[in-house]
Write a protein that holds these residues in place. Structure first.
Motif: not given
Ligand SMILES: Nc1ncnc2c1ncn2[C@@H]1O[C@H](COP(=O)(O)OP(=O)(O)O)[C@@H](O)[C@H]1O
Ligand SMILES: [Mg+2]
Length: 948
Positions: A745-749, A755-764, A766-776
């Motif tokens: 389940v690609p929940w981070r993606t 999250l970004a739309a509601s202002g938490a851009r940093e966390e967002a 971080q999440l996609v960065e992690d997910e890219i790494e994991l998906a690789r």
């Protein structure tokens, strides 16, 4: 002067006219049913007989059955009466024709005795109903058919289920079903009868009391003189116009030598029997004692019994039976043509005069006599059920064999009745000696969806000492719990079984062990306890050969260890052993297909479920079929085959009445996914509510698919906080379990852009960065592309455009077409916003085409309006051709284009031919074609968005 009954039916003009009307409708090709309802003696059977004669006169093929009070627990007793004579008459060629196609599932029930001795096919009940339905269709293929069933209120439940199944599907079958029933009979299968009577295809006919003219007619026929009106009035008052009571009264009056004049009228009330019991016993008293004994024997053995058995039970010679029968016919107690009572109330009168212990004794005797005469187990069992428990070994044996037969023939409820009785027969023995019976009963209960089967198995487990037997019971219990969705409970059962088993039975041990691992590793609270062993096995995975273990290792491995392909390899190895049967062990096949799917081998996973579907169909196993559809729907969603996904999910909802939580969760998840892509968000939301899935959801691994889908739905509905909360919970659960494969389940993606739309851009970020790494790491291109796209949405600007290019390139190499379409559309949109209007058009066109070919309406609309904004003039978006087909139309059209006939499609999909014709007709219209041969071409999608 003896009473001379008339065969003429009085006062039934309206009823018979109505039935004639139904016969004409059936003759014209529409199936019809009628239930004749009324009190005993009002004349239901007589109307049935008249209807039968009418149908025969209209050249219908007819067959008749009558239920009896005695045979309520005789599995498919009515059905066998209806069909067996027809089958027996058929020559081998015709017999083959009758049992052609899905009708073969009814063959074992009717006549041929080549049933396996052990076990029972799963889902026999539905396969048999379906088979009987098609047998009826085949019987009616030569011309109209009338099925006439009397005394439905005593019908056995399996037969009534079949009648309800048939009546519900009469549509344009040339079949007439006429049934008669008492409305308030204690102990009747009221629900099933109500279902029959309330079917839109069924008419209810209620014959009323006889009117004055009819009463006078009956009296006139019975008595030599012309009756006086006052005498007629008195008779009518005394009987309420009930023909049977009137008949009984007339027998008594003629016996007394009364004339039907005004003077006798005053005596009618006083002579009139209060009930049939009174008048029958009065008549019996005048007969030879042997005649009474014979009547009693027939009452115990049932109508139509064998003269030899009657002689033995009544303790007289066969010659005496014959002469007694003649006397009884004279006294209007038996019919003239067989050892059969004039009316069920006459039988009841004689039967009820026997004291209860005497009745029970005679039934026991009857059981023994029938068994010695070589009667089948069902007939013997019927009497055993009416006797007092004797504890005899042979009785238990008969019940057991009858139960096995009933279970194998699709009547687990009847099997349960027999086995319950067998248990009380065996009550003298210790609990431990009854364990086998408990297990057999539990399996029948579970197949009849009675959950006490689970606690019974538990009890059986406690009572079993022998290590191997205990292990086998545990396997049955754990597997049932597993497939009902209780993974945690199942894991504990397996664990406990392993502890008790020791080294006794290596093969059983391996199976239990495999199940244990599969269940425990998927259960959050238990996963840790097996993690060490799991990792050990994972290291030695090349050595593992047990297919269940391989499947389980693959399933969990693909979620935990990168790359996911390693787990998928194991699962493919498990499936390649060909030792796992989907119908017998669907949970294990599902466990094996999951890593294949979550490693991105979507087409392989689709093929696994295609095979599962075919296997389920071959065996007529409806619930496994529903499960195959359920699971394949999720694969279809990922493949971007949204219409196919919907067809699977809706098909599964149609057959999955059983309320298995796991199935439901999967089905609803896929439907939500499809509806989101169609932009039908309210309907998706409605699904969540209507299945009560809006609150706290239990914590098992598969539930995460649902959490993710609801999360995305809420985000699509612009309920961002809610959506993020769902996805967070999903992530929390998956991390606790140790799953990091985004292919699961690609929940981070899925939550990052919200999250970004509601202002938490940093966390967002971080999440996609992690997910890219994991998906690789897990080597899942679809999810890698999705993560890159999410990163682009969060980043925006030129960096975003670069990421989208990358996403498109990655997705091109994946099997996830819908995600590819999404990335293309986003890329086009980003280019346009960045002022590159010309460059935007190509990805937008490609995205639009692909979205449309997936059936992703919402994305298609977006691509379309982006395209318009980019200055292109794409064709108007209208649903045409393949895209406009509903899920069912499409499925039927595809099967037809593969060369299946309507009948074959109907049999395979468990629907009627009429339904298939309907869908196909709609499909032709939408595809603008007029013949089957045009289907294959028409189903190939034309490029939709050829832009100007
Ligand atoms: N309309 C009728 N006219 C004359 N006799 C009738 C009529 N209906 C029923 N009977 C007689 O009444 C008796 C009971 O009828 P039956 O059809 O067996 O009732 P049910 O099936 O409702 O119990 C039978 O002997 C039958 O011949
Ligand atoms: Mg009757």
């Amino acid at each position: 002067m003896a009473y001379a009954p008339t065969d003429e039916l009085l006062d039934r003009g309206a009823e018979l006219a109505e039935l004639l009307g139904l016969i004409a409708e059936v003759d014209a090709g529409s199936g019809r049913a009628a239930v004749i309802e009324g009190a005993p003696g009002i004349g239901k059977s007589s109307v049935l007989t008249a209807a039968l004669a009418q149908a025969e006169a209209a050249w219908f093929d007819t067959t008749r059955a009558r239920a009896s009070e005695l045979e309520r627990d005789f599995a498919f007793g009515l059905v066998r009466q209806l069909f067996e004579p027809r089958i027996a008459k058929a020559n081998p060629k015709l017999r083959d024709e009758l049992f052609a196609g899905a009708a073969r599932h009814a063959a074992a029930l009717l006549g041929s005795d080549d049933l396996p001795d052990e076990g029972s096919p799963p889902e026999a009940s539905h396969a048999v109903l379906h088979g009987l339905y098609w047998l009826t269709v085949n019987l009616a293929s030569e011309g109209p058919l009338a099925l006439v069933v009397d005394d439905l209120h005593w019908g056995d439940a399996p037969s009534l289920r079949f009648l309800a199944y048939l009546v519900n599907r009469l549509e344009d079958l040339p079949v007439l079903v006429v049934m008669a029933a008492r409305p308030f009979e204690p102990g009747a299968e009221t629900d099933l009868i109500d279902e029959l009577a309330s079917d839109p295809a069924a008419r209810v006919i209620r014959p009323g009391p006889l009117g004055p003219d009819a009463v006078r007619g009956m009296i006139g026929a019975a008595m030599a003189e012309d009756p006086d009106p006052s005498f007629c009035g008195a008779c009518r008052d005394a009987t309420g116009g009930n023909p049977l009571l009137l008949r009984e009264l007339l027998v008594t009056l003629t016996d007394e030598g009364l004339s039907p004049n005004a003077k006798s009228a005053g005596r009618v009330q006083e002579i009139a029997p209060r009930s049939v019991v009174r008048s029958v016993s009065r008549r019996l008293r005048r007969l030879d004692p042997e005649a009474t004994e014979v009547a009693r024997a027939v009452a115990v053995l049932g109508d139509g019994s064998d003269a030899g058995a009657v002689a033995q039970l009544s303790g007289v010679s066969q010659g005496t039976v014959a002469s007694a029968a003649r006397e009884l016919v004279q006294a209007d107690i038996l019919r003239h043509d067989a050892l059969e009572f004039a009316h069920p109330l006459v039988r009841a009168a004689i039967y009820s005069e026997l004291p209860a212990p005497e009745r029970a004794r005679r039934h026991q005797e009857a059981a023994r006599i029938l068994a010695n005469h070589g009667a089948d187990e069902d007939s013997v069992a019927v009497h055993v059920l009416m006797a007092e428990p004797s504890g005899d070994e042979w009785v238990i044996d008969v019940l057991r064999r009858a139960a096995r037969r009933a279970h194998a023939r699709g009547a687990p409820d009847v099997a349960a009745t027999y086995l319950e009785r067998a248990l009380s027969e065996a009550s003298g023995r210790g609990e431990r000696e009854r364990v086998d019976l408990h297990v057999e009963l539990a399996l029948a209960e579970l197949d009849a969806t009675r959950f006490e089967g689970l606690s019974r198995l538990r009890r059986a487990l406690e009572l079993t000492d022998d290590a191997s037997s205990r292990g086998r019971v545990a396997l049955l219990l754990g597997r049932s719990m597993f497939s009902w969705g209780d993974l945690a409970g199942a894991a504990l059962v397996f664990e406990d079984a392993l502890e008790h088993l020791g080294d006794a039975d290596p093969e059983l041990r391996a199976t239990l062990d495999a199940y244990h691992l599969v269940a425990a590793i998927a259960t959050p609270g238990l996963a840790d306890s097996v993690r060490g062993r799991f990792e050990g096995l994972w290291e030695e995975r090349d050595e593992v050969t047990h297919p269940i273990l391989l499947a389980g290792l693959g399933a969990a491995g693909a979620q935990i260890f990168a790359p996911a392909g390693k787990g998928a390899d194991l699962a493919e190895r498990a499936l390649a052993t060909d030792e796992i049967s989907f119908v017998d062990d669907p949970a294990i096949v599902a466990a094996a297909a999951t890593p294949i799917m979550t490693a991105g081998r979507l087409k392989t996973a689709e093929r696994v479920y295609d095979g599962a579907e075919a296997a389920a169909r071959r065996r007529g196993a409806v619930f496994p079929l529903g499960l195959a559809w359920t699971l394949r729907a999720a694969v279809h969603v990922r493949l971007g085959k949204l219409a196919a996904a919907e067809a699977d999910a809706r098909g599964a909802l149609y057959v999955a009445r059983s309320g298995q939580l796991l199935t439901l969760v999967f089905v609803v998840t896929s439907l939500i996914d499809v509806l989101i892509e169609r932009g039908e968000l309210d309907e998706a939301s409605g699904l969540v509510d209507s299945y009560g899935l809006g609150g706290d959801l239990p914590n098992f691994v598969q539930m995460n698919y649902l959490l993710d889908s609801i999360g995305r739905l809420r985000i699509a509905q612009n309920r961002l906080d809610e959506g993020v909360a769902y996805l967070r919970e999903c992530g929390r659960r998956l991390e606790a379990w140790g799953t990091s494969n985004p292919g699961f389940v690609p929940w981070r993606t899925n939550m990052a852009p919200a999250l970004a739309a509601s202002g938490a851009r940093e966390e967002a970020l971080q999440l996609v960065e992690d997910e890219i790494e994991l998906a690789r790491a897990f080597e899942v291109p679809r999810e890698l592309g999705m993560a890159l796209r999410a990163a682009a949405l969060v980043e925006g600007g030129d960096r975003g455009i670069a990421l989208l290019h990358e996403a498109v390139a990655v997705l091109e190499g994946s099997e996830g077409r819908l995600e590819h379409a999404r990335a293309l559309t986003d890329l086009g949109a980003a280019l346009r916003r960045g002022g590159h209007r010309a460059a935007a058009r190509e990805p937008l066109k490609a995205g639009l085409d692909m979205a449309q070919s997936c059936g992703a309406t919402a994305l298609g609309e977006r691509a379309h309006s982006e395209l318009v904004a980019s200055g292109a003039r794409p064709r108007r978006l209208v649903l045409r051709g393949v895209d406009s087909l509903t899920a069912s139309e499409r499925r039927v059209a595809e099967m037809a284009s593969e060369g299946l006939t309507n009948r074959e499609i109907a049999q395979a999909l468990f629907v009627t031919e009429k339904t298939v014709e309907g869908h196909l007709g709609h499909a032709y219209r939408k595809l603008d074609i007029s013949s089957r041969s045009e289907l294959p071409n028409a189903l190939v999608r034309q490029p939709a968005a050829a832009a100007a």
